[in-house]
Design a protein around this motif. Sequence first.
Motif, PDB file in Angstrom:
ATOM      1  N   ASN A   8      43.970 -30.788 -33.339  1.00 23.29           N
ATOM      2  CA  ASN A   8      45.196 -30.392 -32.645  1.00 23.29           C
ATOM      3  C   ASN A   8      45.860 -29.208 -33.334  1.00 23.29           C
ATOM      4  OD1 ASN A   8      48.119 -30.909 -31.593  1.00 23.29           O
ATOM      5  ND2 ASN A   8      46.769 -32.233 -30.408  1.00 23.29           N
TER       6      ASN A   8
ATOM      7  N   PHE B   9      47.552 -43.473 -40.976  1.00 22.38           N
ATOM      8  CA  PHE B   9      46.444 -42.584 -40.603  1.00 22.38           C
ATOM      9  C   PHE B   9      45.100 -43.077 -41.148  1.00 22.38           C
ATOM     10  CE2 PHE B   9      47.552 -38.594 -38.412  1.00 22.38           C
ATOM     11  CZ  PHE B   9      48.901 -38.811 -38.217  1.00 22.38           C
ATOM     12  N   LEU B  10      45.086 -43.530 -42.396  1.00 22.05           N
ATOM     13  CA  LEU B  10      43.818 -43.955 -42.991  1.00 22.05           C
ATOM     14  C   LEU B  10      43.646 -45.465 -42.953  1.00 22.05           C
ATOM     15  CD1 LEU B  10      43.673 -41.514 -46.048  1.00 22.05           C
ATOM     16  CD2 LEU B  10      42.382 -41.342 -43.917  1.00 22.05           C
TER      17      LEU B  10
ATOM     18  N   TRP C 128      46.876 -39.722 -31.691  1.00 22.52           N
ATOM     19  CA  TRP C 128      45.968 -39.535 -32.832  1.00 22.52           C
ATOM     20  C   TRP C 128      45.681 -40.862 -33.522  1.00 22.52           C
ATOM     21  CZ3 TRP C 128      49.439 -35.268 -35.444  1.00 22.52           C
ATOM     22  CH2 TRP C 128      49.482 -34.157 -34.608  1.00 22.52           C
ATOM     23  N   LEU C 129      46.726 -41.701 -33.603  1.00 23.98           N
ATOM     24  CA  LEU C 129      46.613 -42.939 -34.393  1.00 23.98           C
ATOM     25  C   LEU C 129      45.906 -44.053 -33.634  1.00 23.98           C
ATOM     26  CD1 LEU C 129      50.171 -42.831 -35.955  1.00 23.98           C
ATOM     27  CD2 LEU C 129      48.038 -42.866 -37.269  1.00 23.98           C
ATOM     28  N   ARG C 130      45.839 -43.937 -32.296  1.00 25.37           N
ATOM     29  CA  ARG C 130      45.204 -44.994 -31.508  1.00 25.37           C
ATOM     30  C   ARG C 130      43.725 -45.098 -31.821  1.00 25.37           C
ATOM     31  NH1 ARG C 130      47.113 -44.089 -25.447  1.00 25.37           N
ATOM     32  NH2 ARG C 130      49.209 -43.423 -26.065  1.00 25.37           N
TER      33      ARG C 130
ATOM     34  N   LEU D 201      41.882 -32.044 -44.393  1.00 33.33           N
ATOM     35  CA  LEU D 201      42.329 -32.699 -43.165  1.00 33.33           C
ATOM     36  C   LEU D 201      43.809 -33.043 -43.234  1.00 33.33           C
ATOM     37  CD1 LEU D 201      39.419 -35.166 -42.285  1.00 33.33           C
ATOM     38  CD2 LEU D 201      40.146 -33.179 -40.966  1.00 33.33           C
ATOM     39  N   GLN D 202      44.269 -33.464 -44.408  1.00 36.82           N
ATOM     40  CA  GLN D 202      45.695 -33.788 -44.564  1.00 36.82           C
ATOM     41  C   GLN D 202      46.541 -32.527 -44.380  1.00 36.82           C
ATOM     42  OE1 GLN D 202      47.363 -36.752 -45.824  1.00 36.82           O
ATOM     43  NE2 GLN D 202      45.600 -38.067 -46.225  1.00 36.82           N
TER      44      GLN D 202
ATOM     45  N   ALA E  20      49.861 -29.980 -37.942  1.00 33.28           N
ATOM     46  CA  ALA E  20      49.894 -30.362 -36.524  1.00 33.28           C
ATOM     47  C   ALA E  20      51.124 -31.191 -36.208  1.00 33.28           C
ATOM     48  CB  ALA E  20      48.641 -31.161 -36.163  1.00 33.28           C
TER      49      ALA E  20
ATOM     50  N   HIS F  61      39.363 -40.739 -38.682  1.00 26.42           N
ATOM     51  CA  HIS F  61      39.545 -40.646 -37.241  1.00 26.42           C
ATOM     52  C   HIS F  61      40.868 -39.979 -36.828  1.00 26.42           C
ATOM     53  CE1 HIS F  61      41.009 -42.389 -33.471  1.00 26.42           C
ATOM     54  NE2 HIS F  61      39.762 -42.304 -33.076  1.00 26.42           N
ATOM     55  N   ALA F  62      41.983 -40.548 -37.278  1.00 26.33           N
ATOM     56  CA  ALA F  62      43.293 -40.025 -36.875  1.00 26.33           C
ATOM     57  C   ALA F  62      43.534 -38.638 -37.466  1.00 26.33           C
ATOM     58  CB  ALA F  62      44.403 -40.990 -37.297  1.00 26.33           C
ATOM     59  N   LEU F  63      43.087 -38.424 -38.684  1.00 27.42           N
ATOM     60  CA  LEU F  63      43.252 -37.112 -39.315  1.00 27.42           C
ATOM     61  C   LEU F  63      42.433 -36.052 -38.585  1.00 27.42           C
ATOM     62  CD1 LEU F  63      43.157 -37.855 -43.159  1.00 27.42           C
ATOM     63  CD2 LEU F  63      45.099 -36.992 -41.841  1.00 27.42           C
ATOM     64  N   GLN F  64      41.240 -36.414 -38.145  1.00 27.00           N
ATOM     65  CA  GLN F  64      40.407 -35.466 -37.404  1.00 27.00           C
ATOM     66  C   GLN F  64      41.074 -35.101 -36.084  1.00 27.00           C
ATOM     67  OE1 GLN F  64      36.970 -34.378 -37.911  1.00 27.00           O
ATOM     68  NE2 GLN F  64      36.428 -35.531 -39.734  1.00 27.00           N
ATOM     69  N   ARG F  65      41.633 -36.082 -35.426  1.00 29.69           N
ATOM     70  CA  ARG F  65      42.341 -35.814 -34.172  1.00 29.69           C
ATOM     71  C   ARG F  65      43.497 -34.864 -34.411  1.00 29.69           C
ATOM     72  NH1 ARG F  65      42.900 -38.792 -29.251  1.00 29.69           N
ATOM     73  NH2 ARG F  65      41.238 -40.280 -28.969  1.00 29.69           N
ATOM     74  N   ALA F  66      44.265 -35.130 -35.472  1.00 27.82           N
ATOM     75  CA  ALA F  66      45.412 -34.274 -35.782  1.00 27.82           C
ATOM     76  C   ALA F  66      44.943 -32.873 -36.147  1.00 27.82           C
ATOM     77  CB  ALA F  66      46.222 -34.876 -36.929  1.00 27.82           C
ATOM     78  N   ALA F  67      43.864 -32.788 -36.908  1.00 21.29           N
ATOM     79  CA  ALA F  67      43.377 -31.492 -37.375  1.00 21.29           C
ATOM     80  C   ALA F  67      42.883 -30.634 -36.212  1.00 21.29           C
ATOM     81  CB  ALA F  67      42.271 -31.677 -38.408  1.00 21.29           C
TER      82      ALA F  67
ATOM     83  N   ALA G 238      45.745 -29.909 -42.611  1.00 27.58           N
ATOM     84  CA  ALA G 238      45.725 -29.570 -41.183  1.00 27.58           C
ATOM     85  C   ALA G 238      46.628 -30.510 -40.401  1.00 27.58           C
ATOM     86  CB  ALA G 238      44.301 -29.634 -40.645  1.00 27.58           C
ATOM     87  N   ALA G 239      46.592 -31.794 -40.743  1.00 23.61           N
ATOM     88  CA  ALA G 239      47.358 -32.784 -39.996  1.00 23.61           C
ATOM     89  C   ALA G 239      48.859 -32.562 -40.167  1.00 23.61           C
ATOM     90  CB  ALA G 239      46.983 -34.201 -40.435  1.00 23.61           C
TER      91      ALA G 239
END
Lengths: 250, 250
Positions: free
Chosen positions: A117, B194-195, B185-187, B111-112, B118, A109-115, B114-115
């Motif tokens: 972005n 993150f995970l 992102w973390l909410r 994803l990591q 970001a 979830h959080a990684l997808q949001r960051a990605a 990309a994150a």
Amino acid sequence: MSSVITFYDIPSKTPGQAWSPNTWKIRYALNFKGIPYKTVWVEYPDIEKVSKKIGAPPTNEKPDGAPFYTLPAIYDPSTNTAVSESILIAEYLDKTYPDTPKLLPGDTHALQRAATNAFLPGGGPGLQFAIPATHRILSSASEGYFRRHREPLFGKTLEELTPTGPERDVEWAKVKARFNDVDKWLRGGEGPYFLGKTPSFIDFDVGARLYWYRTIFGEDSAEYTDILSWNEGRWAVYAEGLKQYETVTV
Amino acid sequence: MSSVITFYDIPSKTPGQAWSPNTWKIRYALNFKGIPYKTVWVEYPDIEKVSKKIGAPPTNEKPDGAPFYTLPAIYDPSTNTAVSESILIAEYLDKTYPDTPKLLPGDTHALQRAATNAFLPGGGPGLQFAIPATHRILSSASEGYFRRHREPLFGKTLEELTPTGPERDVEWAKVKARFNDVDKWLRGGEGPYFLGKTPSFIDFDVGARLYWYRTIFGEDSAEYTDILSWNEGRWAVYAEGLKQYETVTV
């Protein structure tokens, strides 16, 4: 009254031709999940009125601080819920339809949001090419609104916006550089998608951008064929793989 | 000759005080994985020489096109391999030590990447505050090099760099805005990481940034205590949770 989800999308002047990179994320998502839906087409000037009517919250603020309403939005009669903003719709669909394939699988979830972005931040490069091309496919009900809202952002008329000559090459190279970044993120993975063989939300974000370019520039355009040739054809594989989720249910 | 990994880090003028947000990602990673290592401290002017000696590849280019060498880098005698650039080191450690906790678990690799792209892109906001503060903790062997390489980037002396008065508030608000994005992102996730309950590579990136601020501004500074108060104390929880991975093995 329909018992399926209503998906609110922005029309083009070609009936049934969806194009928006923002709404395509959710159309891909609904098709991927196999959740029945029907499309209601909303012209730009009507987005606020329709959103208020179904109870979809604003997603941003206007420069004057007033609420700003955007699509995609959905209305789900089974829960009497309206949701706007694509990542929130993705979360809603995963939660409400737990037996369908996940858009945000595992704990991503959080990684997808960051990605999302990181992918094309602030609309990304290439808008000088894409905005005028988008204007050309809009219906008469939306094109004036689109022009009035986009031109002040750039301080140019849509006709002046797309760079020419050497400046065009410089700006187009920025689009390529951004895709190079995404290619770098994907390298070393199983592919073709971020999480491997199955697409997830971020892939529909990337795919929606490719779909947008394909629609506004044309499948055989110099721009789109150029993109498909980048990164050893990675985006051609992407676009081809996502075609199975491109049904436009109206 | 040692049989453990050599981890190359940049010293401060306080013996054993690591500070670099780039190298801390890998120190966190090694501690998290429980992989034995020893630290070799390399002053800025020696990074290129040491990298070439161990065979760690350049990670970038200088403005004139010449190869640019950076830390972190590691040398692993068990495979006779030198690796530079933090994400590549993370991939190497996951692959070479498969029985240790994963930095890039599951399929989250892309994803990591990309994150981390970001999070604080291009070094992020706040550099006007952090660069002069970093200069003050460097040893005499590095401080001249650091000044010569940083001042041209900003077109200001380090003494002129940190904004004052209302401009300071504006710039500091940009730092806060960036952390607000990450908070967003973390909410909705399980948290605090993150995970979920276990940190992964992106968390060490965020944590390394917090560690940097803590070290250069000071634990009781206005800057650091302000950060820990943001986002309902999310960063205080983050910083506290990562303390168990902060052993500096020399």
